[in-house]
Design an enzyme around this catalytic site. Structure first.
Site, PDB file in Angstrom:
ATOM      1  N   CYS A   1     -33.351   6.345 -37.896  1.00 17.04           N
ATOM      2  CA  CYS A   1     -33.283   7.470 -38.837  1.00 17.04           C
ATOM      3  C   CYS A   1     -34.157   7.192 -40.070  1.00 17.04           C
ATOM      4  O   CYS A   1     -35.366   7.123 -39.954  1.00 17.04           O
ATOM      5  CB  CYS A   1     -31.827   7.767 -39.191  1.00 17.04           C
ATOM      6  SG  CYS A   1     -31.653   9.372 -39.975  1.00 17.04           S
TER       7      CYS A   1
ATOM      8  N   HIS B   1     -29.373   8.455 -33.894  1.00 24.85           N
ATOM      9  CA  HIS B   1     -28.512   7.283 -34.148  1.00 24.85           C
ATOM     10  C   HIS B   1     -27.997   6.691 -32.834  1.00 24.85           C
ATOM     11  O   HIS B   1     -26.986   7.169 -32.312  1.00 24.85           O
ATOM     12  CB  HIS B   1     -27.326   7.692 -35.032  1.00 24.85           C
ATOM     13  CG  HIS B   1     -27.724   7.971 -36.438  1.00 24.85           C
ATOM     14  ND1 HIS B   1     -27.832   6.982 -37.396  1.00 24.85           N
ATOM     15  CD2 HIS B   1     -28.095   9.126 -37.050  1.00 24.85           C
ATOM     16  CE1 HIS B   1     -28.230   7.510 -38.534  1.00 24.85           C
ATOM     17  NE2 HIS B   1     -28.400   8.809 -38.353  1.00 24.85           N
TER      18      HIS B   1
ATOM     19  N   GLU C   1     -26.387   4.053 -32.418  1.00 23.90           N
ATOM     20  CA  GLU C   1     -25.165   3.269 -32.619  1.00 23.90           C
ATOM     21  C   GLU C   1     -23.887   4.090 -32.501  1.00 23.90           C
ATOM     22  O   GLU C   1     -22.813   3.538 -32.319  1.00 23.90           O
ATOM     23  CB  GLU C   1     -25.208   2.559 -33.983  1.00 23.90           C
ATOM     24  CG  GLU C   1     -25.122   3.462 -35.217  1.00 23.90           C
ATOM     25  CD  GLU C   1     -26.438   4.091 -35.636  1.00 23.90           C
ATOM     26  OE1 GLU C   1     -27.365   4.169 -34.800  1.00 23.90           O
ATOM     27  OE2 GLU C   1     -26.546   4.539 -36.805  1.00 23.90           O
TER      28      GLU C   1
END
Ligand code: XMP
Length: 521
Positions: free
Chosen positions: A82, A170, A172
């Site tokens: 990001c 993202h 994660e």
């Protein structure tokens, strides 16, 4: 620590801890550091890879966090996420622009390069989590676009020859369906980690390091019975045996039998070899709390009294103890210091529960020993299991420091403590028997100060109302009341009224947080 290290550089993103967790799930050790970490320090740590987090800023805003170009020239693989992806592009000569509208939420990402090491076996169209306004309009020289979305021309980019990779989304968060796979590819295929970091090796290495650091000296630890201090005690006991003294202050506000359980686990009849001191300070606490009804005053009294009692105990060890230990865990470190060392911040006020002035007066070291400071909660639990701590202790639900005091509305008396302990015990037992306890964030009985009229047999009663509370929550910042089967609630009600003297009414709390809190006070 394991040899392989991945560094996460923090640019203010809310998911930094999640990134570190996902990397550790690949069995590679990972640490979060502030974005100001110098290149020399990075080099000295010789990480296998670096991950740049997201963040709320715009790369071209004047005071936004940045990094030097040289970070990308050290030959260490970098993954920008990001804001991190925009920063990498911007610093290396690409163009970042502000989009007229943000792209937010689940987004279909279309892969443009089937040979990207980062994506490997990821599906050609894959759902990812997006949350950005700025976007990369042109990639730097040497880079290629490896993915895009409907709205975003560059959802991923890379220069494989320099091992620089970046994603706008993202990986994660679990909303990114194949995100864990991508992080795994980065850590294993790009950084070349073999993934040999394990809890058992953490335990062995930590024990060795503790022995080396402490030598023949003695350590004092305040043991609360909570997961973190319990595991800290176990680890230190394995390392230094009876050079460890644990002080367990029983403030008389624990759940039923809890004080005895702590004593059974660490006392003289346990498997752990240490000096265990249980201070039965119940009456001291009750005396101080007499007549007090204000929630914050009650909390303060308990906090102060704890320091007094623990301090009195510590004084007895003057001249013998060198170090204080503390059960700090990684979220405390990351949250309290934003990268600064937690001991610097915390020692301002206290070291392991003792005021800094007292620590100095008694000649203890000012920096506490914190063997769990790099671990997440579930990792702490794994360490606990490795060390042979009973499952019930390792998986116990969070319990507030002031204990049952925040679950007794109004004045605290030994009688009220008994009532709430008994009711809570029944509630927990029934939820366990019904097999629903493991899905709940927190569940307990509390005692209102409402007296109401009831009838038992031929007698009118005037008793107290118990409040049952069970909430679903993952972060404890927000919570919803859990739907407990009616039959279970009814059974709890019957048992509590029959078995707990002084209670003639049972209520179930439906309030969510916000507007409520989890505890009653
Ligand atoms: P609330 O009631 O604020 O609780 O929604 C959120 C979480 O924090 C715990 N809690 C405390 N823990 N000292 C603590 O150590 C306190 O004074 C305290 N008050 C609440 C609560 O149990 C829940 O997990």
């Amino acid at each position: 620590m394991g040899k392989e290290l991945i560094i996460v550089l923090d640019f203010g993103g809310q998911y930094k801890q999640l990134i570190a967790r996902r990397v550790r799930e690949c069995n590679v050790y990972c640490e979060i550091h502030p974005n100001t970490l110098s290149l020399e320090k990075i080099q000295a740590m010789s990480p296998k890879g670096i991950i740049l987090t997201g963040g709320p800023n715009s790369v071209f805003a004047e005071d936004s966090p940045t990094c030097s170009r040289e970070l990308f020239e050290m030959g260490i693989p970098v993954l920008g996420i990001c804001y991190g992806s925009q920063l990498m592009s911007y610093r290396l000569g690409g163009v970042v622009e502000t989009a007229p509208s943000s792209e937010y939420g689940h987004t279909e990402v279309i892969l443009d390069a089937s040979d990207s090491l980062l994506f490997g076996d990821v599906a050609p169209v894959t759902t990812c989590w997006m949350s950005h306004t700025d976007y990369i309009a042109r990639v730097p020289e040497g880079f290629r676009v490896t993915a895009h979305t409907d709205k975003c021309p560059v959802a991923a980019l890379e220069d494989a020859s320099r091992r620089l990779y970046a994603v706008q989304f993202h990986p994660e968060v679990l909303h990114t369906a194949e995100g864990t796979k991508m992080l795994q590819h980065f850590v294993k295929d790009i950084c070349g980690c073999c993934g040999d970091w394990q809890m058992s090796s953490f335990v062995e290495e930590t024990i060795r390091d503790l022995r080396e650091k402490i030598g023949d000296d003695h350590v004092l630890l305040g043991l609360s019975g909570g997961v973190d201090s319990t595991v800290t005690a176990a680890l230190l006991s394995r390392a230094i045996g009876d050079q460890l003294t644990c002080v367990f202050v029983d403030h008389g506000l624990m759940r039923k039998n809890e004080g005895d359980e702590v004593e059974r686990t660490f006392g003289p009849d346990s498997d752990f070899q240490l000096n265990f001191v249980r201070v039965n300070a119940q009456n001291r606490f009750y005396r101080r709390l007499t007549g007090q009804t204000e929630p914050e005053t009650k909390r303060k009294i308990i906090g102060n009294e704890f320091v007094e009692v623990f301090g009195d105990e510590a004084r007895k060890h003057k001249g013998k103890i060198r170090y204080i230990a503390q059960g700090t865990i990684y979220p405390d470190v990351v949250e309290s210091g934003d990268g600064k060392k937690s001991d610097v911040i915390k020692s301002h006020h206290n070291v392991g529960g003792l005021p800094i002035e007292l620590v100095r007066e008694l000649g203890f070291e000012e920096t506490p020993i914190e063997p769990l400071r790099m671990l997440f909660k579930d990792e702490v639990r794994q360490v606990g299991r490795e060390l042979g701590i009973p499952r019930e202790l390792v998986y116990r639900q969070p319990f507030p420091g002031p204990g049952l005091a925040v679950r007794i509305v109004g004045e605290i008396t030994p009688e009220k403590v008994r009532i709430v302990q008994e009711a809570d015990y029944i509630f927990r037992e029934e939820l366990h028997l019904a097999g629903i306890d493991e899905n709940l964030g927190q569940y307990f009985a509390a005692l209102s100060n409402m007296h109401s009229v009831g009838v038992m047999g031929d007698h009118r009663t005037y008793g107290l109302a118990i409040v049952l509370r069970a909430v679903l929550t993952s972060d404890f910042m927000t919570a919803e009341a859990a739907e407990i089967p009616w039959a279970t609630l009814q059974k709890c009600m019957r048992r509590i009224i029959n078995e707990v003297d002084g209670v003639n009414r049972v209520l179930y709390d439906l309030t969510s947080k916000p507007p409520g809190t989890i505890e009653l006070e």
